[in-house]
Design an enzyme around this catalytic site. Structure first.
Site, PDB file in Angstrom:
ATOM      1  N   CYS A 143       1.075  -1.105  -0.017  1.00 15.05           N
ATOM      2  CA  CYS A 143       0.005  -0.114   0.062  1.00 15.05           C
ATOM      3  C   CYS A 143       0.836   1.132  -0.120  1.00 15.05           C
ATOM      4  O   CYS A 143       0.442   2.182  -0.712  1.00 15.05           O
ATOM      5  CB  CYS A 143      -0.974   0.010   1.239  1.00 15.05           C
ATOM      6  N   CYS A 197       2.277   2.896  -3.041  1.00 10.23           N
ATOM      7  CA  CYS A 197       1.521   3.833  -4.080  1.00 10.23           C
ATOM      8  C   CYS A 197       1.234   4.976  -3.145  1.00 10.23           C
ATOM      9  O   CYS A 197       1.088   6.140  -3.579  1.00 10.23           O
ATOM     10  CB  CYS A 197       0.214   3.125  -4.526  1.00 10.23           C
ATOM     11  N   HIS A 198       1.022   4.810  -1.781  1.00  9.75           N
ATOM     12  CA  HIS A 198       0.388   5.909  -1.096  1.00  9.75           C
ATOM     13  C   HIS A 198       1.535   6.628  -0.353  1.00  9.75           C
ATOM     14  O   HIS A 198       1.396   6.570   1.094  1.00  9.75           O
ATOM     15  CB  HIS A 198      -0.778   5.516  -0.377  1.00  9.75           C
ATOM     16  N   HIS A 251     -32.255   7.683  18.860  1.00  6.34           N
ATOM     17  CA  HIS A 251     -31.158   8.479  18.737  1.00  6.34           C
ATOM     18  C   HIS A 251     -31.331  10.033  18.440  1.00  6.34           C
ATOM     19  O   HIS A 251     -30.507  10.836  18.713  1.00  6.34           O
ATOM     20  CB  HIS A 251     -30.073   8.043  17.979  1.00  6.34           C
ATOM     21  N   ARG A 309     -21.661  -2.493  15.274  1.00 13.43           N
ATOM     22  CA  ARG A 309     -22.223  -1.621  16.203  1.00 13.43           C
ATOM     23  C   ARG A 309     -23.668  -1.476  15.748  1.00 13.43           C
ATOM     24  O   ARG A 309     -24.737  -1.616  16.636  1.00 13.43           O
ATOM     25  CB  ARG A 309     -21.693  -0.346  16.435  1.00 13.43           C
ATOM     26  N   CYS A 339     -27.306  -2.742  17.556  1.00  7.88           N
ATOM     27  CA  CYS A 339     -28.532  -2.079  17.645  1.00  7.88           C
ATOM     28  C   CYS A 339     -29.622  -2.554  17.066  1.00  7.88           C
ATOM     29  O   CYS A 339     -30.869  -2.616  17.648  1.00  7.88           O
ATOM     30  CB  CYS A 339     -28.377  -0.414  17.266  1.00  7.88           C
ATOM     31  N   CYS A 342     -34.210   3.820  14.437  1.00  8.73           N
ATOM     32  CA  CYS A 342     -33.094   4.152  15.088  1.00  8.73           C
ATOM     33  C   CYS A 342     -33.358   5.543  15.759  1.00  8.73           C
ATOM     34  O   CYS A 342     -33.174   6.204  16.706  1.00  8.73           O
ATOM     35  CB  CYS A 342     -32.004   4.363  14.063  1.00  8.73           C
ATOM     36  N   CYS A 378      -8.730  -1.586  -3.548  1.00  8.02           N
ATOM     37  CA  CYS A 378      -7.208  -1.357  -3.913  1.00  8.02           C
ATOM     38  C   CYS A 378      -6.553  -2.932  -3.832  1.00  8.02           C
ATOM     39  O   CYS A 378      -5.604  -3.017  -4.679  1.00  8.02           O
ATOM     40  CB  CYS A 378      -6.518  -0.713  -2.837  1.00  8.02           C
TER      41      CYS A 378
HETATM   42  C1  HEC Z   1     -33.876   1.089  21.680  1.00  8.62           C
HETATM   43  C2  HEC Z   1     -32.914   2.045  21.489  1.00  8.62           C
HETATM   44  C3  HEC Z   1     -31.920   2.019  20.282  1.00  8.62           C
HETATM   45  C4  HEC Z   1     -32.368   1.864  18.919  1.00  8.62           C
HETATM   46  C5  HEC Z   1     -33.799   1.759  18.395  1.00  8.62           C
HETATM   47  C6  HEC Z   1     -30.911   2.002  18.243  1.00  8.62           C
HETATM   48  N1  HEC Z   1     -30.045   2.367  19.142  1.00  8.62           N
HETATM   49 FE1  HEC Z   1     -28.085   2.901  18.603  1.00  8.62          FE
HETATM   50  N2  HEC Z   1     -27.594   2.779  20.572  1.00  8.62           N
HETATM   51  C7  HEC Z   1     -28.335   2.463  21.590  1.00  8.62           C
HETATM   52  C8  HEC Z   1     -27.532   2.372  22.873  1.00  8.62           C
HETATM   53  C9  HEC Z   1     -28.207   1.970  24.159  1.00  8.62           C
HETATM   54  C10 HEC Z   1     -26.492   2.696  22.417  1.00  8.62           C
HETATM   55  C11 HEC Z   1     -24.933   2.653  23.282  1.00  8.62           C
HETATM   56  C12 HEC Z   1     -24.923   3.922  24.088  1.00  8.62           C
HETATM   57  C13 HEC Z   1     -24.783   5.078  23.233  1.00  8.62           C
HETATM   58  O1  HEC Z   1     -25.934   5.597  22.610  1.00  8.62           O
HETATM   59  O2  HEC Z   1     -23.665   5.223  22.560  1.00  8.62           O
HETATM   60  C14 HEC Z   1     -26.394   2.691  20.951  1.00  8.62           C
HETATM   61  C15 HEC Z   1     -25.199   3.138  20.167  1.00  8.62           C
HETATM   62  C16 HEC Z   1     -25.236   3.400  18.845  1.00  8.62           C
HETATM   63  C17 HEC Z   1     -24.039   3.855  18.104  1.00  8.62           C
HETATM   64  C18 HEC Z   1     -22.935   4.193  18.637  1.00  8.62           C
HETATM   65  C19 HEC Z   1     -22.604   5.575  19.174  1.00  8.62           C
HETATM   66  C20 HEC Z   1     -21.189   5.752  19.872  1.00  8.62           C
HETATM   67  O3  HEC Z   1     -20.709   7.063  20.010  1.00  8.62           O
HETATM   68  O4  HEC Z   1     -20.417   4.896  20.277  1.00  8.62           O
HETATM   69  C21 HEC Z   1     -24.395   4.025  16.840  1.00  8.62           C
HETATM   70  C22 HEC Z   1     -23.611   4.550  15.621  1.00  8.62           C
HETATM   71  C23 HEC Z   1     -25.829   3.727  16.923  1.00  8.62           C
HETATM   72  N3  HEC Z   1     -26.446   3.250  17.990  1.00  8.62           N
HETATM   73  C24 HEC Z   1     -26.805   3.694  15.534  1.00  8.62           C
HETATM   74  C25 HEC Z   1     -28.028   3.136  15.698  1.00  8.62           C
HETATM   75  C26 HEC Z   1     -28.639   3.000  14.266  1.00  8.62           C
HETATM   76  C27 HEC Z   1     -28.138   3.336  12.823  1.00  8.62           C
HETATM   77  C28 HEC Z   1     -29.904   2.531  14.743  1.00  8.62           C
HETATM   78  C29 HEC Z   1     -30.895   1.886  14.072  1.00  8.62           C
HETATM   79  C30 HEC Z   1     -30.441   0.908  13.144  1.00  8.62           C
HETATM   80  C31 HEC Z   1     -29.963   2.412  16.081  1.00  8.62           C
HETATM   81  N4  HEC Z   1     -28.696   2.987  16.708  1.00  8.62           N
HETATM   82  C32 HEC Z   1     -30.930   1.820  16.961  1.00  8.62           C
HETATM   83  C33 HEC Z   1     -29.901   2.544  21.443  1.00  8.62           C
HETATM   84  C34 HEC Z   1     -30.581   2.192  20.312  1.00  8.62           C
HETATM   85  C1  HEC Z   2      -0.475   0.197  -7.320  1.00  8.58           C
HETATM   86  C2  HEC Z   2      -1.110   1.228  -6.753  1.00  8.58           C
HETATM   87  C3  HEC Z   2      -1.806   1.200  -5.512  1.00  8.58           C
HETATM   88  C4  HEC Z   2      -1.701   0.143  -4.250  1.00  8.58           C
HETATM   89  C5  HEC Z   2      -0.618  -0.975  -4.193  1.00  8.58           C
HETATM   90  C6  HEC Z   2      -2.638   0.634  -3.297  1.00  8.58           C
HETATM   91  N1  HEC Z   2      -3.590   1.516  -3.951  1.00  8.58           N
HETATM   92 FE1  HEC Z   2      -5.097   2.741  -2.787  1.00  8.58          FE
HETATM   93  N2  HEC Z   2      -5.374   3.626  -4.213  1.00  8.58           N
HETATM   94  C7  HEC Z   2      -4.599   3.627  -5.460  1.00  8.58           C
HETATM   95  C8  HEC Z   2      -5.236   4.534  -6.607  1.00  8.58           C
HETATM   96  C9  HEC Z   2      -5.018   4.593  -8.010  1.00  8.58           C
HETATM   97  C10 HEC Z   2      -6.369   4.985  -5.819  1.00  8.58           C
HETATM   98  C11 HEC Z   2      -7.539   5.913  -6.396  1.00  8.58           C
HETATM   99  C12 HEC Z   2      -8.862   4.947  -6.539  1.00  8.58           C
HETATM  100  C13 HEC Z   2      -8.660   3.956  -7.397  1.00  8.58           C
HETATM  101  O1  HEC Z   2      -8.373   4.422  -8.810  1.00  8.58           O
HETATM  102  O2  HEC Z   2      -8.839   2.814  -7.392  1.00  8.58           O
HETATM  103  C14 HEC Z   2      -6.200   4.485  -4.481  1.00  8.58           C
HETATM  104  C15 HEC Z   2      -7.006   5.077  -3.482  1.00  8.58           C
HETATM  105  C16 HEC Z   2      -7.102   4.786  -2.155  1.00  8.58           C
HETATM  106  C17 HEC Z   2      -7.649   5.165  -0.916  1.00  8.58           C
HETATM  107  C18 HEC Z   2      -8.746   6.264  -1.242  1.00  8.58           C
HETATM  108  C19 HEC Z   2      -8.110   7.577  -0.967  1.00  8.58           C
HETATM  109  C20 HEC Z   2      -8.857   8.840  -1.041  1.00  8.58           C
HETATM  110  O3  HEC Z   2      -8.481   9.981  -1.266  1.00  8.58           O
HETATM  111  O4  HEC Z   2     -10.271   8.567  -1.485  1.00  8.58           O
HETATM  112  C21 HEC Z   2      -7.439   4.347   0.102  1.00  8.58           C
HETATM  113  C22 HEC Z   2      -7.841   4.577   1.470  1.00  8.58           C
HETATM  114  C23 HEC Z   2      -6.536   3.567  -0.123  1.00  8.58           C
HETATM  115  N3  HEC Z   2      -6.318   3.729  -1.494  1.00  8.58           N
HETATM  116  C24 HEC Z   2      -5.797   2.625   0.602  1.00  8.58           C
HETATM  117  C25 HEC Z   2      -4.821   1.556   0.048  1.00  8.58           C
HETATM  118  C26 HEC Z   2      -4.486   0.326   1.050  1.00  8.58           C
HETATM  119  C27 HEC Z   2      -4.968   0.229   2.582  1.00  8.58           C
HETATM  120  C28 HEC Z   2      -3.623  -0.237   0.220  1.00  8.58           C
HETATM  121  C29 HEC Z   2      -3.072  -1.816   0.453  1.00  8.58           C
HETATM  122  C30 HEC Z   2      -3.970  -2.701   1.135  1.00  8.58           C
HETATM  123  C31 HEC Z   2      -3.765   0.263  -1.255  1.00  8.58           C
HETATM  124  N4  HEC Z   2      -4.429   1.485  -1.109  1.00  8.58           N
HETATM  125  C32 HEC Z   2      -2.928  -0.079  -2.281  1.00  8.58           C
HETATM  126  C33 HEC Z   2      -3.558   2.819  -5.814  1.00  8.58           C
HETATM  127  C34 HEC Z   2      -2.861   1.929  -5.062  1.00  8.58           C
END
Ligand code: HEC
Ligand code: HEC
Length: 256
Positions: free
Chosen positions: A74, A77-78, A176, A213, A217, A172, A109
């Site tokens: 990686c 290239c990067h 939230h 995560r 939920c 959700c 990539c």
């Molecule tokens: C019954 C209530 C409830 C529902 C419905 C729910 N969550 Fe949560 N979620 C929680 C609780 C409790 C936590 C852990 C504490 C917190 O909010 O960070 C959590 C954590 C999260 C986190 C992590 C936040 C952090 O900072 O760590 C994300 C992202 C999230 N929920 C997204 C969602 C999404 C998207 C949905 C719907 C698919 C969803 N939740 C549905 C209660 C809920």
């Molecule tokens: C041979 C060159 C090459 C190698 C090896 C390579 N990349 Fe990339 N990477 C690219 C190119 C070119 C792009 C632009 C998107 C595309 O054309 O696929 C890119 C885009 C990305 C991006 C997004 C950058 C942006 O600004 O959006 C990430 C993250 C990334 N590469 C991670 C990786 C990681 C992790 C690896 C190793 C597992 C890797 N690359 C290996 C060429 C490479």
């Protein structure tokens, strides 16, 4: 019908196509938007902010090693590193016109540029590479864009967020947007933002992705969870990123 509802909710977003940068409205006002770390104890926040005490840095370090490995590494290239990249994801892959997240970009990539196979979602290697890249955006504000090409993905994510599901029939948004700050089973409900992930969770005793995560939920309301890495969760991740716009990335975060 659903699209119409989203159009109504995000006034001026889905309904007008005059500018390319579309700005939806969310139930939580911008000035009240806070990270999930606001609801952690000061000790946990201190641990998160200390690179030596934060267990997530084990994955960051492993990711740094993986980034350098192999003939066409990686790093080969990067050469300029990855500062600010994670703050812009999920984003559109122009070649396939598909919305992808950071994990998806890493796997593209591997398959496109390294001749390797995609890493399984939630594998230690993919988590480590994601953590390594995300860490380079620590402290930077989330800055994703909705464009005409990504609008439909945003709407599908919004729809998922607003839809009641599971045996508990909860959306959700009900936890939230409407009930953040309140207690639920000994935990304080946060605003459900994505900015701490991938994160170390005490409950997991492990490091995990945002999708893991979301899976928790979904199972929490006894709904059939969606597969990690699926387009449904990537669209939802995009909605969450737009919703969390301006919040600083904290990954590797620490959460309960
Ligand atoms: C019954 C209530 C409830 C529902 C419905 C729910 N969550 Fe949560 N979620 C929680 C609780 C409790 C936590 C852990 C504490 C917190 O909010 O960070 C959590 C954590 C999260 C986190 C992590 C936040 C952090 O900072 O760590 C994300 C992202 C999230 N929920 C997204 C969602 C999404 C998207 C949905 C719907 C698919 C969803 N939740 C549905 C209660 C809920
Ligand atoms: C041979 C060159 C090459 C190698 C090896 C390579 N990349 Fe990339 N990477 C690219 C190119 C070119 C792009 C632009 C998107 C595309 O054309 O696929 C890119 C885009 C990305 C991006 C997004 C950058 C942006 O600004 O959006 C990430 C993250 C990334 N590469 C991670 C990786 C990681 C992790 C690896 C190793 C597992 C890797 N690359 C290996 C060429 C490479």
């Amino acid at each position: 019908m659903r699209l119409l509802a989203a159009c109504f909710l995000f006034i001026g977003a889905a309904c007008s196509s005059e500018s390319t940068q579309l700005e939806p409205d969310f139930p939580i006002e911008d000035t009240l938007r806070v990270s999930g770390s606001t609801f952690l104890t000061p000790e946990t926040v201190a641990q998160q902010n200390d690179d030596f005490e934060n267990p997530g840095y084990l994955w960051v370090e492993r990711g740094a090693d993986l980034f350098e490995q192999g003939e066409t590494s990686c790093a080969s290239c990067h050469v300029d590193g990855m500062e600010g990249v994670a703050a812009r994801y999920p984003a559109l892959d122009t070649e396939t016109q598909t919305l992808i997240n950071l994990e998806g970009r890493i796997n593209l990539c591997r398959t496109r540029h390294q001749g390797l196979t995609a890493l399984p979602y939630e594998s230690d290697e993919l988590l480590s590479l994601t953590a390594y890249i995300a860490e380079q955006s620590r402290g930077l504000p989330i800055d994703v864009e909705i464009t005409p090409q990504t609008m439909s993905a945003f709407e599908r994510g919004a729809d998922y967020f607003m839809t009641r599901r599971g045996q508990l029939n909860l959306a959700c948004t009900l936890c939230h947007d409407d009930n953040w700050g309140k207690q639920l089973r000994g935990d304080t409900i946060s605003q459900g933002h994505s900015n701490g992930f991938p994160a170390y969770r005490f409950e997991w005793e492990d490091f995990g992705s945002l999708h893991r995560r979301l899976h928790d939920c979904d199972t929490g309301v006894r709904a059939e969870p969606v597969e990690l890495g699926s387009q449904t969760y990537i669209d939802l991740e995009f909605y969450l990123a737009v919703r969390a716009s301006g919040l600083e990335l904290e990954s590797p975060g620490i959460r309960r």
